[in-house]
Design a protein around this motif. Sequence first.
Motif, PDB file in Angstrom:
ATOM      1  N   ARG A  11       0.856  -1.198   0.000  1.00  0.00           N
ATOM      2  CA  ARG A  11       0.000   0.000   0.000  1.00  0.00           C
ATOM      3  C   ARG A  11       0.884   1.239   0.000  1.00  0.00           C
ATOM      4  O   ARG A  11       1.963   1.251   0.612  1.00  0.00           O
ATOM      5  CB  ARG A  11      -0.911   0.014   1.247  1.00  0.00           C
ATOM      6  N   LYS A  24       0.293   5.949  -8.053  1.00  0.00           N
ATOM      7  CA  LYS A  24       0.090   4.781  -7.189  1.00  0.00           C
ATOM      8  C   LYS A  24       0.054   3.502  -8.021  1.00  0.00           C
ATOM      9  O   LYS A  24       0.615   2.468  -7.639  1.00  0.00           O
ATOM     10  CB  LYS A  24      -1.220   4.920  -6.405  1.00  0.00           C
ATOM     11  N   LEU A 154      -2.465   4.019   6.176  1.00  0.00           N
ATOM     12  CA  LEU A 154      -1.972   2.882   5.396  1.00  0.00           C
ATOM     13  C   LEU A 154      -2.302   1.534   6.042  1.00  0.00           C
ATOM     14  O   LEU A 154      -2.119   0.498   5.424  1.00  0.00           O
ATOM     15  CB  LEU A 154      -0.457   2.997   5.207  1.00  0.00           C
ATOM     16  N   THR A 156      -4.539  -1.522   7.537  1.00  0.00           N
ATOM     17  CA  THR A 156      -5.853  -2.144   7.367  1.00  0.00           C
ATOM     18  C   THR A 156      -6.462  -2.340   8.758  1.00  0.00           C
ATOM     19  O   THR A 156      -5.738  -2.410   9.757  1.00  0.00           O
ATOM     20  CB  THR A 156      -5.747  -3.506   6.671  1.00  0.00           C
TER      21      THR A 156
END
Length: 701
Positions: A11, A24, A154, A156
């Motif tokens: 990520r 990205k 960033l 989860t």
Amino acid sequence: MVIDEDMTILRVNDILEKLSGYTKKDILNQKNMTRFVHPDDLDTLIFHHKIRRIDPQSVPSVCQCRLVHKDEQIKTYTLRVSLIPNTKKSIISFQDSLPAPVIRPLKTSKAQMFQLMAENTTDQVFIADLDANILYISPSVEKISGYTQEEFKLLTPREYFAPASYEKAKRKILKGIEGRYDITRPFLTEYEIIHKNGEYKWIETLVQFIVDDHGKPVEITGASRDITRKKKAEEDLKASEAKYRQLTEGLRDVVLVVLPDFTIDYISPAVIELGGYNPEEMTGRHFSDYFVYEDEYRLAITLLEDIIRYKKPTTNLEFLFKARNKDPLYVEITAKPIVKDDKVVLIQCVARDISERKKAENDLKKREERLSCENMSLRKSIRQSGRFANIIGRSKAMMDVYDLLLKSAPSNLNTIIYGESGTGKELVARAIHDLSDRNRGAFVPVNCGAIAENIIESEFFGACKGAFTGAERDREGFLDLADGGTLFLDEIGEIGLNMQVKLLRAIEGGGYTPVGSNKLKKPDIRIVAATNRDLVEHVKNQKMRADFFFRINIIRIDLPPLRERKEDIPLLVDHFIRQSRHISPITCFPKDVMDYMVSYKWPGNVRELQNVVNQYLALKRIVFSSFGPESGERNPESHTANPPSGTLASMVNDFERKIIVQQLNDCGWNKSKVAKSLNIDRKTLDTKIKKFKIDFKSEPS
């Protein structure tokens, strides 16, 4: 960025796009971080990456590294690297190169207010999507989690929440989406999170769904506060079995913002449930409109003025809140200044309903006042009657015992009574039971010294049919019989070490199993024990376990021996005479007999006194115990009067007067007893007392 064990990029955020020149999508397509690192720095970076997974403390968390820009420019950055707890993943930030956050002009005053509150509050304010991925997080996240705002974005949810809390959050969100509860109302919940340093912490979170125009949930917002210390305190409280207050379930916080002139600029919808008001009608109203008492309002204004003056949060403020269409209720408010350009522009407050707590405090106060009045009345009754429950005595030593007994009885704490044999330990134990909330349950007395070692377990815990020879049916033990009541363990010093372990487990809540059964039982009992031994010496000599001693020896009551409260002997003698009317018609003892009794040391205490009284009533003589220092038979000597003189009438009057005075002294000046003893009418006795001018104060006893 977040990378895995192979340095694969998982990520990235927007800032890395600006640093590298890649999008990205480009970065994630390249997959591996090594593609962006200058070749000269690559070996060191890979070495640190591998060692960090073996021994994190042996490699630096901050290092210099050159990145290769898309346009092939090379620039040096400071990398801050840390492992995400319980994973092999690393989170890397380029903090030295992060641009200052751009504060965009907000479109509405409410939006400005929200951002200002979020950036200044000590709580962690967040906005997340319906998968719990963070869209916005306030700066205070670093204080709670250890991650910066950019690092946190960033992560989860699975990397941030502890496993059980992650599943709990998923279930709660899913139920809200499915409409299984009212998503328009906020709810308070607790989650366990994983700090950046790997420690587990607890947060209390007030959660609110954000819905669209059709009432469907689109996002989640809320505020979290660190409650790790509170959770630890709760756990310590349970471990020590102390009575600590539990938090009220379903607590709803009301957040409000007050301007420096003390008008309400914003208030959360939770006020609807708290006070029955709509937020719109309270907005713009002065803070004072919702106080019931003038003195509470003046105190609140003083505290708010101090916040503005010193720019520091206030301590908790309690006041009676004027609600709509229901009775006023007590709320507790904490207030914190929101400062801009070194000036307090807003005061952020959080209000909580504490009505139940105040009611409990008031009930406790009333109960204490009632008990105080009852205690005063009881003390007066004791002084007059010389009796407390079934215990006889009004000496100072016994009044001290009564005072401790009254304090210990309602507490439900295990109690131990120390005293010599015959001092009345079981009477005190029964009084504790009768005065406690357990008085509707059974009082089960057990003489621990009278139970054989081979049957003691079945006696205490019961036994199932067939458990041993002679067990023809299920039998309840002492703990079964005392469930909901009081178990009185007399001579507790006689219990063996093996049995102490099993009793300790049952007392501490671990329960017990009857002999021959595998069914666990957990009794609700209070232990009141008694002993004439020095249990501290028992512990030192390893005759009693220290943990068992401390569990039963919470409240200690010491009963004085009879020789230390001799002023109670006449009361006790009178009590035993009343109990023994079937043995003898005697209603009082002569003074010389009573003098013998008061002067005796009474090694057998009250039990020996009762025996001596019964013997005298039956045999007209006193026989003291054979093991006392003054043992043997005592016959009171008769006293010869001086030779009479004067006329017959005066001598008769003299003799009659002496008899009446003697009887009055012997019977404690109880005229009814004297009249009955002399076999005359009470009125006749009063006439003679008046005739002979007999006065209590002037007559020698």
